[in-house]
Design a protein around this motif. Structure first.
Motif, PDB file in Angstrom:
ATOM      1  N   THR A   5      40.062  64.872 -41.205  1.00  0.00           N
ATOM      2  CA  THR A   5      41.490  64.600 -41.211  1.00  0.00           C
ATOM      3  C   THR A   5      42.227  65.928 -41.301  1.00  0.00           C
ATOM      4  OG1 THR A   5      43.233  63.195 -42.155  1.00  0.00           O
ATOM      5  CG2 THR A   5      41.829  64.359 -43.718  1.00  0.00           C
ATOM      6  N   SER A   6      43.551  65.862 -41.142  1.00  0.00           N
ATOM      7  CA  SER A   6      44.357  67.085 -41.090  1.00  0.00           C
ATOM      8  C   SER A   6      45.399  67.104 -42.193  1.00  0.00           C
ATOM      9  CB  SER A   6      45.074  67.195 -39.739  1.00  0.00           C
ATOM     10  OG  SER A   6      44.158  67.185 -38.664  1.00  0.00           O
ATOM     11  N   LEU A   7      45.712  68.310 -42.672  1.00  0.00           N
ATOM     12  CA  LEU A   7      46.862  68.492 -43.544  1.00  0.00           C
ATOM     13  C   LEU A   7      48.114  68.624 -42.687  1.00  0.00           C
ATOM     14  CD1 LEU A   7      45.733  71.037 -46.287  1.00  0.00           C
ATOM     15  CD2 LEU A   7      45.832  68.551 -46.420  1.00  0.00           C
ATOM     16  N   THR A   8      49.231  68.160 -43.201  1.00  0.00           N
ATOM     17  CA  THR A   8      50.483  68.279 -42.469  1.00  0.00           C
ATOM     18  C   THR A   8      51.076  69.670 -42.672  1.00  0.00           C
ATOM     19  OG1 THR A   8      51.683  67.373 -44.350  1.00  0.00           O
ATOM     20  CG2 THR A   8      50.955  65.824 -42.665  1.00  0.00           C
ATOM     21  N   TYR A   9      52.096  69.987 -41.886  1.00  0.00           N
ATOM     22  CA  TYR A   9      52.712  71.304 -41.951  1.00  0.00           C
ATOM     23  C   TYR A   9      53.465  71.535 -43.256  1.00  0.00           C
ATOM     24  CZ  TYR A   9      51.975  71.460 -36.886  1.00  0.00           C
ATOM     25  OH  TYR A   9      51.425  71.467 -35.636  1.00  0.00           O
ATOM     26  N   ALA A  10      54.058  70.471 -43.800  1.00  0.00           N
ATOM     27  CA  ALA A  10      54.972  70.629 -44.929  1.00  0.00           C
ATOM     28  C   ALA A  10      54.330  70.171 -46.231  1.00  0.00           C
ATOM     29  CB  ALA A  10      56.250  69.837 -44.669  1.00  0.00           C
ATOM     30  N   GLY A  11      55.069  70.345 -47.324  1.00  0.00           N
ATOM     31  CA  GLY A  11      54.608  69.865 -48.619  1.00  0.00           C
ATOM     32  C   GLY A  11      54.078  70.981 -49.492  1.00  0.00           C
ATOM     33  N   ASP A  12      53.687  70.618 -50.694  1.00  0.00           N
ATOM     34  CA  ASP A  12      53.163  71.558 -51.680  1.00  0.00           C
ATOM     35  C   ASP A  12      51.676  71.773 -51.433  1.00  0.00           C
ATOM     36  OD1 ASP A  12      52.255  72.922 -53.874  1.00  0.00           O
ATOM     37  OD2 ASP A  12      53.103  71.567 -55.367  1.00  0.00           O
ATOM     38  N   PRO A  13      51.251  72.978 -51.049  1.00  0.00           N
ATOM     39  CA  PRO A  13      49.833  73.210 -50.760  1.00  0.00           C
ATOM     40  C   PRO A  13      48.921  72.930 -51.952  1.00  0.00           C
ATOM     41  CG  PRO A  13      51.179  75.023 -49.943  1.00  0.00           C
ATOM     42  CD  PRO A  13      52.070  74.170 -50.788  1.00  0.00           C
ATOM     43  N   ARG A  14      49.424  73.140 -53.169  1.00  0.00           N
ATOM     44  CA  ARG A  14      48.591  72.903 -54.348  1.00  0.00           C
ATOM     45  C   ARG A  14      48.326  71.414 -54.549  1.00  0.00           C
ATOM     46  NH1 ARG A  14      52.261  76.348 -58.334  1.00  0.00           N
ATOM     47  NH2 ARG A  14      53.759  75.174 -57.082  1.00  0.00           N
ATOM     48  N   ALA A  36      51.841  75.981 -37.106  1.00  0.00           N
ATOM     49  CA  ALA A  36      52.804  76.027 -35.999  1.00  0.00           C
ATOM     50  C   ALA A  36      53.733  77.200 -36.258  1.00  0.00           C
ATOM     51  CB  ALA A  36      53.577  74.711 -35.912  1.00  0.00           C
ATOM     52  N   TYR A  37      54.854  76.945 -36.927  1.00  0.00           N
ATOM     53  CA  TYR A  37      55.724  78.039 -37.351  1.00  0.00           C
ATOM     54  C   TYR A  37      56.227  77.755 -38.761  1.00  0.00           C
ATOM     55  CZ  TYR A  37      58.784  74.777 -34.803  1.00  0.00           C
ATOM     56  OH  TYR A  37      59.398  73.652 -34.301  1.00  0.00           O
ATOM     57  N   GLY A  38      55.297  77.202 -39.582  1.00  0.00           N
ATOM     58  CA  GLY A  38      55.543  77.039 -41.010  1.00  0.00           C
ATOM     59  C   GLY A  38      54.645  78.000 -41.769  1.00  0.00           C
ATOM     60  N   PHE A  39      53.980  77.502 -42.821  1.00  0.00           N
ATOM     61  CA  PHE A  39      53.032  78.348 -43.539  1.00  0.00           C
ATOM     62  C   PHE A  39      51.874  78.739 -42.621  1.00  0.00           C
ATOM     63  CE2 PHE A  39      54.314  75.751 -47.484  1.00  0.00           C
ATOM     64  CZ  PHE A  39      55.333  76.624 -47.784  1.00  0.00           C
ATOM     65  N   ASP A  40      51.304  79.913 -42.851  1.00  0.00           N
ATOM     66  CA  ASP A  40      50.118  80.284 -42.091  1.00  0.00           C
ATOM     67  C   ASP A  40      48.933  79.455 -42.587  1.00  0.00           C
ATOM     68  OD1 ASP A  40      49.969  81.943 -44.587  1.00  0.00           O
ATOM     69  OD2 ASP A  40      48.091  82.555 -43.650  1.00  0.00           O
ATOM     70  N   PRO A  42      45.466  80.283 -42.684  1.00  0.00           N
ATOM     71  CA  PRO A  42      44.389  80.892 -43.469  1.00  0.00           C
ATOM     72  C   PRO A  42      44.659  80.951 -44.965  1.00  0.00           C
ATOM     73  CG  PRO A  42      44.697  82.123 -41.449  1.00  0.00           C
ATOM     74  CD  PRO A  42      45.817  81.144 -41.532  1.00  0.00           C
ATOM     75  N   THR A  43      45.925  81.146 -45.378  1.00  0.00           N
ATOM     76  CA  THR A  43      46.219  81.170 -46.806  1.00  0.00           C
ATOM     77  C   THR A  43      45.869  79.834 -47.442  1.00  0.00           C
ATOM     78  OG1 THR A  43      47.994  82.776 -46.517  1.00  0.00           O
ATOM     79  CG2 THR A  43      48.050  81.455 -48.523  1.00  0.00           C
ATOM     80  N   ILE A  44      46.284  78.743 -46.785  1.00  0.00           N
ATOM     81  CA  ILE A  44      45.987  77.405 -47.294  1.00  0.00           C
ATOM     82  C   ILE A  44      44.487  77.142 -47.256  1.00  0.00           C
ATOM     83  CG2 ILE A  44      46.558  74.961 -47.105  1.00  0.00           C
ATOM     84  CD1 ILE A  44      48.973  76.846 -47.582  1.00  0.00           C
ATOM     85  N   MET A  45      43.828  77.575 -46.204  1.00  0.00           N
ATOM     86  CA  MET A  45      42.388  77.354 -46.063  1.00  0.00           C
ATOM     87  C   MET A  45      41.611  78.059 -47.169  1.00  0.00           C
ATOM     88  SD  MET A  45      42.167  77.759 -41.919  1.00  0.00           S
ATOM     89  CE  MET A  45      40.390  77.531 -41.775  1.00  0.00           C
ATOM     90  N   GLY A  46      42.027  79.285 -47.498  1.00  0.00           N
ATOM     91  CA  GLY A  46      41.353  80.005 -48.569  1.00  0.00           C
ATOM     92  C   GLY A  46      41.504  79.295 -49.899  1.00  0.00           C
ATOM     93  N   TYR A  47      42.706  78.746 -50.152  1.00  0.00           N
ATOM     94  CA  TYR A  47      42.938  78.006 -51.392  1.00  0.00           C
ATOM     95  C   TYR A  47      42.074  76.748 -51.435  1.00  0.00           C
ATOM     96  CZ  TYR A  47      45.579  75.925 -55.246  1.00  0.00           C
ATOM     97  OH  TYR A  47      45.944  75.380 -56.445  1.00  0.00           O
ATOM     98  N   LEU A  48      41.962  76.062 -50.295  1.00  0.00           N
ATOM     99  CA  LEU A  48      41.115  74.876 -50.232  1.00  0.00           C
ATOM    100  C   LEU A  48      39.648  75.229 -50.473  1.00  0.00           C
ATOM    101  CD1 LEU A  48      42.599  72.966 -47.158  1.00  0.00           C
ATOM    102  CD2 LEU A  48      42.841  72.381 -49.574  1.00  0.00           C
ATOM    103  N   GLY A  49      39.241  76.402 -50.007  1.00  0.00           N
ATOM    104  CA  GLY A  49      37.867  76.831 -50.230  1.00  0.00           C
ATOM    105  C   GLY A  49      37.523  76.935 -51.697  1.00  0.00           C
ATOM    106  N   SER A  59      40.664  75.570 -38.985  1.00  0.00           N
ATOM    107  CA  SER A  59      42.038  75.788 -38.518  1.00  0.00           C
ATOM    108  C   SER A  59      42.256  74.954 -37.264  1.00  0.00           C
ATOM    109  CB  SER A  59      42.268  77.271 -38.206  1.00  0.00           C
ATOM    110  OG  SER A  59      41.300  77.760 -37.296  1.00  0.00           O
ATOM    111  N   SER A  60      43.379  74.266 -37.232  1.00  0.00           N
ATOM    112  CA  SER A  60      43.659  73.410 -36.073  1.00  0.00           C
ATOM    113  C   SER A  60      45.152  73.436 -35.756  1.00  0.00           C
ATOM    114  CB  SER A  60      43.220  71.980 -36.367  1.00  0.00           C
ATOM    115  OG  SER A  60      43.518  71.123 -35.284  1.00  0.00           O
ATOM    116  N   ILE A  61      45.604  74.508 -35.084  1.00  0.00           N
ATOM    117  CA  ILE A  61      44.766  75.621 -34.627  1.00  0.00           C
ATOM    118  C   ILE A  61      45.452  76.938 -34.987  1.00  0.00           C
ATOM    119  CG2 ILE A  61      43.583  74.460 -32.720  1.00  0.00           C
ATOM    120  CD1 ILE A  61      46.649  76.310 -31.778  1.00  0.00           C
ATOM    121  N   LEU A  62      44.683  78.052 -34.894  1.00  0.00           N
ATOM    122  CA  LEU A  62      45.291  79.374 -34.907  1.00  0.00           C
ATOM    123  C   LEU A  62      45.623  79.742 -33.458  1.00  0.00           C
ATOM    124  CD1 LEU A  62      43.123  81.409 -37.426  1.00  0.00           C
ATOM    125  CD2 LEU A  62      45.201  80.099 -37.848  1.00  0.00           C
ATOM    126  N   PRO A  63      46.891  80.063 -33.159  1.00  0.00           N
ATOM    127  CA  PRO A  63      47.253  80.405 -31.787  1.00  0.00           C
ATOM    128  C   PRO A  63      46.587  81.704 -31.335  1.00  0.00           C
ATOM    129  CG  PRO A  63      49.201  79.849 -33.080  1.00  0.00           C
ATOM    130  CD  PRO A  63      48.072  80.015 -34.043  1.00  0.00           C
TER     131      PRO A  63
END
Length: 338
Positions: A5-14, A36-40, A42-49, A59-63
């Motif tokens: 599944t995917s995380l949405t662009y908006a909201g509190d990453p924590r 897209a043109y919100g939060f980057d 990789p930052t969120i991905m590292g936190y999820l790690g 990443s879905s996707i890095l341009p």
């Protein structure tokens, strides 16, 4: 099939990370982080790690156009290290509106760039000295640059690369070179007609050392006796992509829906959307398209849709739950293994 599944662009990453941990417990295999043109991403991905233990993080996707190939390689290697080898590098061309409007970079030669980025990333992860002669010049000719290799040692020298591709040339390249394919608005009953020849041509050129191509597709998910009306929740998103993501003369999603057999409907959606009549554009999305790009219905109906996706070649079911995400993911996981 595996489940994602995917995380949405908006909201509190924590708060989102707390949710992903619960999804992991429900049987989720992969979580995708959008950019897209919100939060980057990789930052969120590292936190999820740091907040998860088993789920793969993609990443879905890095341009392609927003980072150099070497930076893409560094980013994926860093994410793979902090997650203990769970990173997936999802790449895509995005579109001219975002690339030229947000990043200020010309949108050109996306397929050739994809090929070169794959080559450079894999060379970097193998800690080879980077030398490349193409769109990307490494080192830059005539300057002071010197050939370099990655300072650190990646956890894996072959991080999976998944490509978001819709056009024939890009799908053919993806089938030949990538570990996975990320199609959008996927209709399993039409997939062979639309993409069969490109996939076959690409797979024929695929190295025998490569694993089988992963295919990631799915849609809106709701399970119950009276939920079919929830399919309408996808109308605004489909209208946005078919009508507004790209110019009138260059919209990959419009062209895809037309190839599915909804050419008149795609034209109408685009006409309405570009005229600012977004609600009318959403209303013009065909009910059949909503049904075929989703998994919304009774448990037995969803089980049939699972079979249709699997028979079309999907290996990773990517769903957007409507309601209690953890409960729905656990339900569909049960249906997948029944």
């Amino acid at each position: 099939m595996r489940l994602s599944t995917s995380l949405t662009y908006a909201g509190d990453p924590r708060a989102a990370a707390d949710e992903v941990a619960s999804w992991e417990r429900a049987g989720l295999d992969i979580v995708w982080v959008s950019e897209a043109y919100g939060f980057d991403a990789p930052t969120i991905m590292g936190y999820l790690g740091a907040r998860t233990e088993r789920v793969q993080i993609g990443s879905s996707i890095l341009p392609l156009f927003s980072r150099t190939p070497a930076l893409l390689a560094q980013t994926a290697a860093g994410l793979d290290a902090v997650s203990g080898g769970r990173a997936i590098l999802g790449l895509g061309a995005s579109g001219p509106q975002v690339i030229e409007g947000w990043h200020g970079v010309p949108y050109d030669r996306p397929v050739a760039r994809t090929r070169e980025i794959i080559e450079i990333c894999r060379a970097a992860w193998r800690r080879e000295i980077l030398q490349h002669d193409g769109i990307y010049q490494l080192p830059l000719p005539g300057g002071l640059g010197k050939p370099l290799k990655m300072l650190t040692h990646p956890v894996r020298d072959r991080i999976p690369i998944y490509i978001a591709a819709l056009g024939e040339s890009n799908v053919r390249l993806t089938a030949a070179l990538a570990e996975g394919w990320l199609p959008f608005l996927y209709v399993p009953e039409k997939a062979a007609d639309v993409w069969g020849s490109a996939l076959s041509a690409g797979l024929a050129r695929r190295s025998p050392d490569m694993p089988p191509l992963e295919v990631v597709a799915g849609g809106l998910l709701a399970i119950g006796d009276d939920v079919t009306g929830l399919r309408d929740l996808a109308r605004p998103l489909i209208a946005l992509y078919v009508g507004g993501v790209g110019a009138r003369s260059r919209n990959f999603y419009h062209d895809l829906v037309a190839r599915y057999g909804y050419e008149a409907e795609a034209d109408k959606i685009q006409e309405l959307y570009l005229a600012g009549r977004k609600d009318e554009a959403a209303a013009a999305v065909p009910a059949e398209l909503l049904e075929r790009t989703s998994l919304v219905g009774t448990a037995s109906y969803v089980r049939d849709r699972l079979q249709a996706f699997a028979e079309s070649g999907v290996t990773v079911l990517n769903v957007t739950p409507v309601g209690d995400s953890a409960r729905l993911l656990a339900q569909v996981r049960e249906l997948m293994t029944a």
